[in-house]
Design a protein around this motif. Structure first.
Motif, PDB file in Angstrom:
ATOM      1  N   LEU A   1      13.907 -50.577  21.523  1.00 59.82           N
ATOM      2  CA  LEU A   1      14.339 -51.628  20.718  1.00 59.82           C
ATOM      3  C   LEU A   1      15.691 -52.111  20.702  1.00 59.82           C
ATOM      4  O   LEU A   1      15.962 -52.933  19.648  1.00 59.82           O
ATOM      5  CB  LEU A   1      13.939 -51.023  19.159  1.00 59.82           C
ATOM      6  CG  LEU A   1      12.507 -50.431  19.038  1.00 59.82           C
ATOM      7  CD1 LEU A   1      12.616 -49.954  17.410  1.00 59.82           C
ATOM      8  CD2 LEU A   1      11.484 -51.764  19.110  1.00 59.82           C
ATOM      9  N   ARG A   2      16.242 -51.881  21.451  1.00 57.01           N
ATOM     10  CA  ARG A   2      17.845 -52.002  21.706  1.00 57.01           C
ATOM     11  C   ARG A   2      18.258 -53.428  21.612  1.00 57.01           C
ATOM     12  O   ARG A   2      19.126 -53.978  20.900  1.00 57.01           O
ATOM     13  CB  ARG A   2      18.413 -51.428  22.795  1.00 57.01           C
ATOM     14  CG  ARG A   2      19.880 -51.669  23.001  1.00 57.01           C
ATOM     15  CD  ARG A   2      20.482 -50.933  24.289  1.00 57.01           C
ATOM     16  NE  ARG A   2      21.824 -51.167  24.318  1.00 57.01           N
ATOM     17  CZ  ARG A   2      22.655 -50.629  25.042  1.00 57.01           C
ATOM     18  NH1 ARG A   2      22.164 -49.817  26.147  1.00 57.01           N
ATOM     19  NH2 ARG A   2      23.778 -50.965  25.408  1.00 57.01           N
ATOM     20  N   PRO A   3      17.381 -54.335  22.445  1.00 57.67           N
ATOM     21  CA  PRO A   3      17.722 -55.752  22.403  1.00 57.67           C
ATOM     22  C   PRO A   3      17.726 -56.373  20.892  1.00 57.67           C
ATOM     23  O   PRO A   3      18.365 -57.523  20.618  1.00 57.67           O
ATOM     24  CB  PRO A   3      16.624 -56.353  23.191  1.00 57.67           C
ATOM     25  CG  PRO A   3      16.214 -55.350  24.162  1.00 57.67           C
ATOM     26  CD  PRO A   3      16.121 -54.164  23.246  1.00 57.67           C
ATOM     27  N   LYS A   4      17.110 -55.661  19.877  1.00 55.52           N
ATOM     28  CA  LYS A   4      16.767 -56.247  18.534  1.00 55.52           C
ATOM     29  C   LYS A   4      17.804 -55.881  17.680  1.00 55.52           C
ATOM     30  O   LYS A   4      18.036 -56.393  16.654  1.00 55.52           O
ATOM     31  CB  LYS A   4      15.366 -55.987  18.038  1.00 55.52           C
ATOM     32  CG  LYS A   4      14.270 -56.378  19.012  1.00 55.52           C
ATOM     33  CD  LYS A   4      14.235 -57.977  19.074  1.00 55.52           C
ATOM     34  CE  LYS A   4      13.166 -58.559  19.947  1.00 55.52           C
ATOM     35  NZ  LYS A   4      13.174 -59.908  20.076  1.00 55.52           N
ATOM     36  N   ILE A   5      18.389 -54.682  17.959  1.00 55.31           N
ATOM     37  CA  ILE A   5      19.344 -54.006  17.096  1.00 55.31           C
ATOM     38  C   ILE A   5      20.545 -53.629  17.540  1.00 55.31           C
ATOM     39  O   ILE A   5      21.426 -53.057  16.645  1.00 55.31           O
ATOM     40  CB  ILE A   5      18.591 -52.511  16.638  1.00 55.31           C
ATOM     41  CG1 ILE A   5      18.509 -51.476  17.799  1.00 55.31           C
ATOM     42  CG2 ILE A   5      17.228 -52.735  15.969  1.00 55.31           C
ATOM     43  CD1 ILE A   5      17.892 -50.161  17.292  1.00 55.31           C
ATOM     44  N   GLU A   6      20.997 -53.796  18.783  1.00 55.71           N
ATOM     45  CA  GLU A   6      22.248 -53.177  19.272  1.00 55.71           C
ATOM     46  C   GLU A   6      23.429 -54.020  18.560  1.00 55.71           C
ATOM     47  O   GLU A   6      24.509 -53.671  18.710  1.00 55.71           O
ATOM     48  CB  GLU A   6      22.270 -53.521  20.829  1.00 55.71           C
ATOM     49  CG  GLU A   6      22.476 -54.844  21.165  1.00 55.71           C
ATOM     50  CD  GLU A   6      22.524 -54.857  22.929  1.00 55.71           C
ATOM     51  OE1 GLU A   6      22.831 -53.862  23.323  1.00 55.71           O
ATOM     52  OE2 GLU A   6      21.939 -55.881  23.392  1.00 55.71           O
ATOM     53  N   TYR A   7      23.315 -55.130  18.068  1.00 58.31           N
ATOM     54  CA  TYR A   7      24.372 -55.952  17.335  1.00 58.31           C
ATOM     55  C   TYR A   7      24.460 -55.537  15.720  1.00 58.31           C
ATOM     56  O   TYR A   7      25.268 -56.184  15.112  1.00 58.31           O
ATOM     57  CB  TYR A   7      24.131 -57.488  17.557  1.00 58.31           C
ATOM     58  CG  TYR A   7      23.876 -57.783  18.980  1.00 58.31           C
ATOM     59  CD1 TYR A   7      25.230 -57.783  19.899  1.00 58.31           C
ATOM     60  CD2 TYR A   7      23.014 -58.185  19.640  1.00 58.31           C
ATOM     61  CE1 TYR A   7      25.195 -57.996  21.089  1.00 58.31           C
ATOM     62  CE2 TYR A   7      22.836 -58.413  20.807  1.00 58.31           C
ATOM     63  CZ  TYR A   7      23.966 -58.693  21.682  1.00 58.31           C
ATOM     64  OH  TYR A   7      24.053 -58.930  23.199  1.00 58.31           O
TER      65      TYR A   7
END
Length: 260
Positions: A189-195
């Motif tokens: 899920l990193r692309p959705k939560i890394e920011y």
């Protein structure tokens, strides 16, 4: 039996490079490797930093393929990660603090503990970034309060709910696989939560997992390297044929040549 054989195979993969390396139990080599590994773990990653120079860059490179995976692959990856939660589900009901209660609420409370741990990591991480450089005293005070809060919680649970040392060990055995499973899911899920703010404590926890694994690997090797007899036995076993021919192999191992 399958479990024992699997653990044995994992141990051989981890320690074989040391066992079959003539300098694997040389104390000065272990110290140098430990220093290099610590430097690699602590170096900051980023653009232009190679994976062999920083753990952060290596970690990002190892999981970069998940960014370009299709939806079906990500779903399968998440489903495979759910197997780590089985350990937690099975072990929390064996805690003495649960008093043999089989209610699903016990399992939910274990997740409350995990969320609290992530919250503490987030608190310390934020304090470290904002206060460690200019307000050392305040940062140390926050760490002291966090430590006292954790110790107080353990004491209260021990007095009121009969929390035992064995319960703490079982909790570690339950939460460590769960944390690893969460890290794998978060990578998907990193692309959705890394920011978002949740990403920083996740990276800190991932770093702690790898650092702990490396420490567990180095510790027995360092203990064996500290005893000279182990290195002598290893040299004798690896170069038995050379010894039988009365060859002097020690100069080759330490990288020196005798002068005639």
């Amino acid at each position: 039996m399958v479990t024992y054989s699997t653990w044995f195979m994992a141990m051989t993969w981890l320690f074989a490079p040391f066992l079959f390396n003539p300098a694997g139990f040389a104390w000065h080599k272990i110290v140098d490797d430990w220093s290099d590994w610590n430097r690699w773990m602590m170096n900051q990653g980023g653009i232009g930093v190679q994976p062999e120079k920083s753990w952060e860059s290596w970690w990002n490179a190892e999981n970069a393929h998940l960014r370009y995976s299709v939806l079906s692959s990500r779903i399968i990856e998440v489903l495979l990660c759910l197997r780590f939660f089985v350990y937690q589900y099975g072990l929390v009901y064996h805690l003495k603090i649960s008093h043999d209660n089989k209610n699903f609420l016990v399992y939910l409370l274990s997740w409350v503990v995990i969320i609290s741990i992530v919250g503490l990591v987030k608190l310390v991480n934020c304090a470290s970034r904002q206060l460690s450089s200019k307000h050392q005293l305040i940062f140390r005070f926050i760490k002291l309060l966090t430590f006292l809060a954790v110790v107080t919680s353990f004491i209260l649970l021990s007095c009121l709910c009969k929390l035992s040392i064995m319960d703490l060990i079982v909790c570690c055995l339950a939460f460590i696989p769960t944390g690893w499973g969460l890290l794998l899911i978060v990578q998907v899920l990193r692309p959705k939560i890394e920011y978002y703010a949740i990403w920083e404590p996740i990276q800190v926890i991932a770093h702690a997992y790898d650092y702990g694994m490396g420490t567990l690997l180095f510790f027995p090797i360092a203990v064996l390297a500290w005893m000279p007899i182990i290195s002598a036995i290893q040299t004798r076993v690896l170069f038995n044929r050379a010894f039988s021919r009365q060859l002097q192999i020690q100069p080759f191992i330490i990288g020196k040549t005798k002068r005639r």
